[in-house]
Design a protein around this motif. Sequence first.
Motif, PDB file in Angstrom:
ATOM      1  N   GLY A 242       0.813  -1.201   0.000  1.00 40.64           N
ATOM      2  CA  GLY A 242       0.000   0.000   0.000  1.00 40.64           C
ATOM      3  C   GLY A 242       0.852   1.258   0.000  1.00 40.64           C
ATOM      4  N   GLU A 297     -11.513  -0.978  -6.593  1.00 45.49           N
ATOM      5  CA  GLU A 297     -10.328  -0.447  -5.909  1.00 45.49           C
ATOM      6  C   GLU A 297     -10.165   1.065  -6.091  1.00 45.49           C
ATOM      7  OE1 GLU A 297      -5.474  -0.744  -5.858  1.00 45.49           O
ATOM      8  OE2 GLU A 297      -6.648  -1.020  -7.678  1.00 45.49           O
ATOM      9  N   ARG A 307      -4.675   1.387   3.695  1.00 42.54           N
ATOM     10  CA  ARG A 307      -4.327   0.129   3.022  1.00 42.54           C
ATOM     11  C   ARG A 307      -5.576  -0.468   2.397  1.00 42.54           C
ATOM     12  NH1 ARG A 307      -1.074  -4.651   3.563  1.00 42.54           N
ATOM     13  NH2 ARG A 307      -1.388  -5.654   1.545  1.00 42.54           N
ATOM     14  N   SER A 309      -6.439  -4.221   0.589  1.00 38.96           N
ATOM     15  CA  SER A 309      -5.871  -5.541   0.278  1.00 38.96           C
ATOM     16  C   SER A 309      -6.959  -6.465  -0.249  1.00 38.96           C
ATOM     17  CB  SER A 309      -5.210  -6.151   1.521  1.00 38.96           C
ATOM     18  OG  SER A 309      -6.148  -6.296   2.573  1.00 38.96           O
ATOM     19  N   THR A 311      -8.050 -10.554  -0.790  1.00 38.53           N
ATOM     20  CA  THR A 311      -7.852 -11.963  -0.449  1.00 38.53           C
ATOM     21  C   THR A 311      -8.996 -12.740  -1.073  1.00 38.53           C
ATOM     22  OG1 THR A 311      -6.830 -11.362   1.657  1.00 38.53           O
ATOM     23  CG2 THR A 311      -7.543 -13.648   1.392  1.00 38.53           C
ATOM     24  N   THR A 368       4.250  -7.267   5.983  1.00 39.02           N
ATOM     25  CA  THR A 368       3.179  -6.466   5.395  1.00 39.02           C
ATOM     26  C   THR A 368       2.614  -5.526   6.439  1.00 39.02           C
ATOM     27  OG1 THR A 368       1.130  -6.566   4.114  1.00 39.02           O
ATOM     28  CG2 THR A 368       1.343  -8.093   5.948  1.00 39.02           C
ATOM     29  N   THR A 370      -0.482  -4.002   8.248  1.00 43.47           N
ATOM     30  CA  THR A 370      -1.881  -4.308   8.491  1.00 43.47           C
ATOM     31  C   THR A 370      -2.245  -3.937   9.918  1.00 43.47           C
ATOM     32  OG1 THR A 370      -3.604  -5.981   8.226  1.00 43.47           O
ATOM     33  CG2 THR A 370      -1.518  -6.693   9.237  1.00 43.47           C
TER      34      THR A 370
END
Length: 427
Positions: A242, A297, A307, A309, A311, A368, A370
């Motif tokens: 990010g 996005e 951020r 992300s 998954t 990362t 997070t």
Amino acid sequence: MSIKLLSATLAHKKVTFMFRLSSFLSKFSLAKKMPESFWTDFLAEFLGNSGHFLILKSLSDIILYGWQVYFSDPTEYFLIGAMLVQTAYLSRARADRLYGNLIGVSIYTLIDLPMDGLAFFQEPSHIVFWIFSIGIGLVESTYYHQNKTTMERWTIPSGSVLRMLMLLAFYLVISLGEDLPYFNGWLFFQGFLGEDSHLFLTNSLILVGLLLGFRQLQVVVQKRHIEQKNAVLNKLARWGMGSHAVNTLMTHQNELNFQECDRAILFMDIRGFTSWCEQNQPQLIANALNQYYQQVEPVAVFFNPLRVSFTADEIMAIYRTPEQAVNAAQAMQKVAKAVLSPYGLGAGCAVHYGAVVEGLFGGDDVRTYTVIGDVVNVAKRLESLTSAGDITISDAVYKRVSDQIKIKTQLDLKLKGKMQSVKGWLI
């Protein structure tokens, strides 16, 4: 009028003009403070180009006329000002290199010519000034305004040789002194190059100029390759961690150490995606999912997340405030409906707000940025209970945004892992 009186009058006019010019420039500089990047480019331009003539001209005048005459001559200060103006212009990214290299010599000529008359062009250093300003301007203009990768192979070495020949030219200026009226052109150069020491000096300067030029060309090519690789690595880093994490690592690395703070967590997940995948080909699934990510996005990024992300079919976004997260959720849900409805799909979305621990998580090779904590778990549980096309917000979010959004209904939700029911709101 006597010669002394005429000289004094001209000197007075020069000093008066110089004082007014310096006053104007000082007011301009105070009115507009330049950023740090400007001064970096300014210094690079002065040391790499515009300052060369100023230094050589000043050295030649000091050698010919002495320190006292140099510091008492107002025209020397005009020259400094003119070259600083040229340097400031050429420091700009879109500066015209031909006309830019003529700024200094033009200003200097316009100021000195009315006072010295045609005698201005009888001084060797002035002739050298014009010749090399035009020459360097042409070379740099060709390099900057044409295909750099094609032209740099000869323009960079040529420019380096020109600057070395400028040194030779001032050597000639010092050799001539005030004997320019007796200068006989080509015969002088024949006599000059007829001496072994002068021939050695000339050839050496040309050779050194070429070597320095080829070395500079090598540096330019290597720098371009490094910049290209850095751009790729930077893009990969931003994709993986990010933009917030990458920018913070580059400026204030300690801010990514573990710290507790309040964050708004958004989850969005496609409903029935697993069973839909069982009924469709992998290529169709990949295209649909990628289209979904590409459309959703940018909307999430528009509200300045820390951020975003992905998954599988799940999107997680971290925001500083509940207001940002709710606005993002509404905009993302609108886009998701348009993208997923042709496939018979929809996405559920939820937002929760509270204390989390954020930072860089991972080992030595894989890390990362997070956040972790109960707030993240609750946000995920709320999202899992949200139907396609809906948005659920927690009570903590509701208290912050209730006066800004329209509420559909209040929910009492039993979340997995929670002993008591949790209040939620459907928007």
